[in-house]
Design an enzyme around this catalytic site. Structure first.
Site, PDB file in Angstrom:
ATOM      1  N   SER A   1       0.822  -1.210   0.000  1.00  0.00           N
ATOM      2  CA  SER A   1       0.000   0.000   0.000  1.00  0.00           C
ATOM      3  C   SER A   1       0.854   1.256   0.000  1.00  0.00           C
ATOM      4  O   SER A   1       0.352   2.333  -0.286  1.00  0.00           O
ATOM      5  CB  SER A   1      -0.962   0.009   1.191  1.00  0.00           C
ATOM      6  OG  SER A   1      -0.341  -0.472   2.329  1.00  0.00           O
TER       7      SER A   1
ATOM      8  N   HIS B   1      -3.427  -3.631  -5.693  1.00  0.00           N
ATOM      9  CA  HIS B   1      -3.656  -3.104  -4.345  1.00  0.00           C
ATOM     10  C   HIS B   1      -5.132  -3.118  -3.952  1.00  0.00           C
ATOM     11  O   HIS B   1      -5.931  -2.326  -4.440  1.00  0.00           O
ATOM     12  CB  HIS B   1      -3.098  -1.670  -4.261  1.00  0.00           C
ATOM     13  CG  HIS B   1      -3.259  -1.040  -2.915  1.00  0.00           C
ATOM     14  ND1 HIS B   1      -3.631   0.263  -2.742  1.00  0.00           N
ATOM     15  CD2 HIS B   1      -3.123  -1.559  -1.668  1.00  0.00           C
ATOM     16  CE1 HIS B   1      -3.706   0.516  -1.447  1.00  0.00           C
ATOM     17  NE2 HIS B   1      -3.406  -0.570  -0.786  1.00  0.00           N
TER      18      HIS B   1
ATOM     19  N   GLU C   1      -6.588  -1.238  -7.125  1.00  0.00           N
ATOM     20  CA  GLU C   1      -5.723  -0.410  -7.969  1.00  0.00           C
ATOM     21  C   GLU C   1      -4.718  -1.329  -8.667  1.00  0.00           C
ATOM     22  O   GLU C   1      -4.034  -2.118  -8.004  1.00  0.00           O
ATOM     23  CB  GLU C   1      -4.980   0.616  -7.099  1.00  0.00           C
ATOM     24  CG  GLU C   1      -5.919   1.607  -6.454  1.00  0.00           C
ATOM     25  CD  GLU C   1      -5.256   2.518  -5.424  1.00  0.00           C
ATOM     26  OE1 GLU C   1      -5.748   3.635  -5.219  1.00  0.00           O
ATOM     27  OE2 GLU C   1      -4.259   2.107  -4.808  1.00  0.00           O
TER      28      GLU C   1
ATOM     29  N   ASN D   1      -5.182   6.146  -1.258  1.00  0.00           N
ATOM     30  CA  ASN D   1      -4.467   6.609  -0.062  1.00  0.00           C
ATOM     31  C   ASN D   1      -3.885   8.004  -0.265  1.00  0.00           C
ATOM     32  O   ASN D   1      -3.670   8.740   0.698  1.00  0.00           O
ATOM     33  CB  ASN D   1      -3.355   5.627   0.319  1.00  0.00           C
ATOM     34  CG  ASN D   1      -3.935   4.370   0.937  1.00  0.00           C
ATOM     35  OD1 ASN D   1      -5.083   4.361   1.375  1.00  0.00           O
ATOM     36  ND2 ASN D   1      -3.172   3.302   0.954  1.00  0.00           N
TER      37      ASN D   1
END
Ligand SMILES: NC(=O)c1ccc[n+]([C@@H]2O[C@H](COP(=O)([O-])OP(=O)(O)OC[C@H]3O[C@@H](n4cnc5c(N)ncnc54)[C@H](O)[C@@H]3O)[C@@H](O)[C@H]2O)c1
Length: 505
Positions: free
Chosen positions: A119, A140, A152, A190
């Site tokens: 991540s 991800h 992702e 994120n």
């Protein structure tokens, strides 16, 4: 290649989540974990979950048995040989991941795709020691994997297009939306998620209002599912503070991502959140025990006349209609009568600045936030010199019919305005950097963070011109570069286009 067989290395929370959706999609899944018994424990837990789903009628017993038959626990990592795809979900450590992939490359065939669920690490760096780096990509997922229907697909500098395409196709077969992402710090979700927490921390650091009130305004007024401090407490600061620092530093101290000294201090004091019983709130049995209750509405029986000025004509109409409905007299004069309550609806401005701009008496002035739905929670901002009698009148006036009202201290903009404009601006900047398409950013963040809208469409819903105005004024007022509007936002707002508009040629 159509991926039919997968090996999962690291059978923890993420690994078993990925294993579950893969097996449910019909893939053969081999499981390997370095810790003895970890794969067995992971599979036993998953079996119990699948049995519960079957008991609830999600699928038949026959299907359950088929899914379970697709798993195979490996005794040694060498047994991954022959799979189409290896997904790694081990500890988040660059050296360990690099050496695992080096080892894997010596076991699998040249066609096998290698994927990491990292991540925060660079996919390009993880792949950098491989003989053939084109076969490696990021894949991800989000926790809990079966419920968070987004993944992702990260293309490192060397990743082959076909590898990206194969992973996107697999994501779809597993019932997830795959979004193609460049290998940049935090990827999409994120990265975009930085704005919510960091601006809330900045607001708290400026003493604008309490933790509870900020959470209340953003939940009940702006429409976020959880307040930023509730979310910090849930995620825990030992996880989120390092991520804030890492993204800030990976972007070479970009002001937009600036973390807060508040959370560093709390981390040092081990007040990291719900799991230790204390973070921004205190908890007993997982329940908050010190949330500050909603502000009490003052008992006001007589109201002065109300004089209104706003940045937008429609805001003036809305306020005038509401005030009339409450049976209160409006002051229609060019300048306010001597004792009129002055109500301003402004954007990206504190009340002192707004009162001076409109040339009115700051001691009788209260601003109201009309960025979000007026029918929901309302936020009022008196100036530093507004007299209590006028603050109480404004509070009671806007709390009529049982409405939730927060009165906050002066701030460079209302709380929802500051946070929402930063969320929209950051998403626009991610689009400008071409980390992913605007529409993928929008969908990925909506699914990954549970926002009511994608962060770019949210800008359209609120009005790109208002978002731009808020940012421009906050930048002018503070000189803080974190508020500079993204060129993506500026162009579209000025041309009155949707923020999702992409260049045709
Ligand atoms: N937890 C999340 O919310 C989340 C979300 C997205 C991505 N990630 C990423 O997914 C990865 C795994 O996270 P997690 O939360 O599932 O961790 P976890 O601690 O639950 O599981 C990791 C597993 O990997 C095993 N392991 C460690 N080193 C190994 C090695 N060298 N070889 C084989 N197995 C090894 C451990 O025994 C453990 O079972 C990390 O890279 C993390 O950053 C986590």
């Amino acid at each position: 290649m159509t991926i039919q067989t997968m090996a999962l290395i690291g059978t923890g929370v993420m690994g078993m989540g990925i294993a579950q959706i893969a097996a449910q999609a019909g893939l053969e899944v081999r499981l390997f974990d370095a810790k003895t018994g970890a794969a067995e424990a992971g599979l036993a837990k998953l079996k119990a979950t699948l049995e519960k789903l079957q008991a609830k009628g999600k699928f038949t017993e026959e299907v359950l048995n088929e899914i379970l038959a697709r798993f195979k626990i490996l005794d040694s990592i060498e047994e991954v040989a022959g799979v189409d795809l290896v997904v790694e979900a081990i500890i988040e450590n660059l050296d360990i991941k690099q050496s695992l992939f080096k080892q894997l490359e010596s076991i699998v065939s040249p066609e096998t795709i290698l994927a990491t669920n990292t991540s925060s690490l660079s996919v390009t760096a993880i792949a950098s020691n491989l003989e053939y780096q084109g076969r490696m990509a990021g894949f991800h997922f989000f926790n809990p994997v079966p419920l968070m229907k987004i993944v992702e697909v990260i293309a490192g500098l060397a990743t082959d297009e076909q590898v990206v395409a194969d992973l996107l196709e697999l994501a779809q077969r597993m019932g997830h939306l795959g979004v193609r992402t460049k290998d940049t710090p935090g990827f999409i979700v994120n990265h975009a998620g930085r704005a919510y927490g960091t601006e809330a921390l900045k607001i708290l650091g400026e003493g604008v209002t309490s933790v509870s009130e900020i959470d209340r305004i953003l939940r009940e007024g702006a429409g976020f599912r959880m307040g930023p401090f509730e979310l910090f407490d849930l995620t825990a600061l030992d996880v989120s503070h390092p991520v804030m620092e890492s993204i800030f530093n990976q972007y070479y101290q970009e002001d937009r991502y600036r973390p807060s000294a508040l959370t560093r201090q709390m981390l040092a004091g081990k007040k990291v959140g719900r799991k230790v019983g204390e973070g921004f709130y205190k908890y007993v049995d997982g329940q908050k025990i010190n949330e500050v209750s909603a502000q009490e509405v003052p008992d006001v029986r007589t109201f002065n006349t109300v004089w209104i000025r706003t940045d937008r004509a429609e805001d003036a109409d809305l306020l005038a209609a509401y005030i009339r409905e409450q049976g209160i007299t409006l002051d229609h004069a060019e300048t306010p009568a001597q004792d009129s309550l002055i109500v301003l609806a402004t954007y990206g401005e504190d009340t002192t600045t707004a009162a001076l701009r409109f040339g009115v008496d700051a001691t009788r002035t209260v601003s109201i936030d009309l960025l979000t739905d007026f029918a929901k929670h309302r936020t009022l901002m008196p100036s530093i010199v507004t007299e209590k009698n006028y603050i109480d009148q404004a509070h009671a006036l806007f709390a009529k019919n049982g409405h939730g009202v927060s009165v906050i201290a002066e701030s460079i903009g209302f709380i929802s305005q500051r946070v929402l404009s930063m969320v929209v601006n950051l998403a626009c900047d991610i689009a400008q950097q071409q980390i992913a398409t605007a529409s993928d950013i929008d969908q990925a963040v909506k699914l990954g963070l549970g926002y009511p809208y994608g962060p770019i469409s949210w800008g359209d819903v609120l009005g790109a011109d208002r978002i731009l105005l808020i940012l421009e004024r906050m930048l002018a007022n503070t000189g803080d570069q974190r508020y500079r509007p993204s060129p993506w936002l500026q162009r579209r707002a000025r041309l009155k286009l949707s923020l999702l508009h992409t260049v045709a040629v």
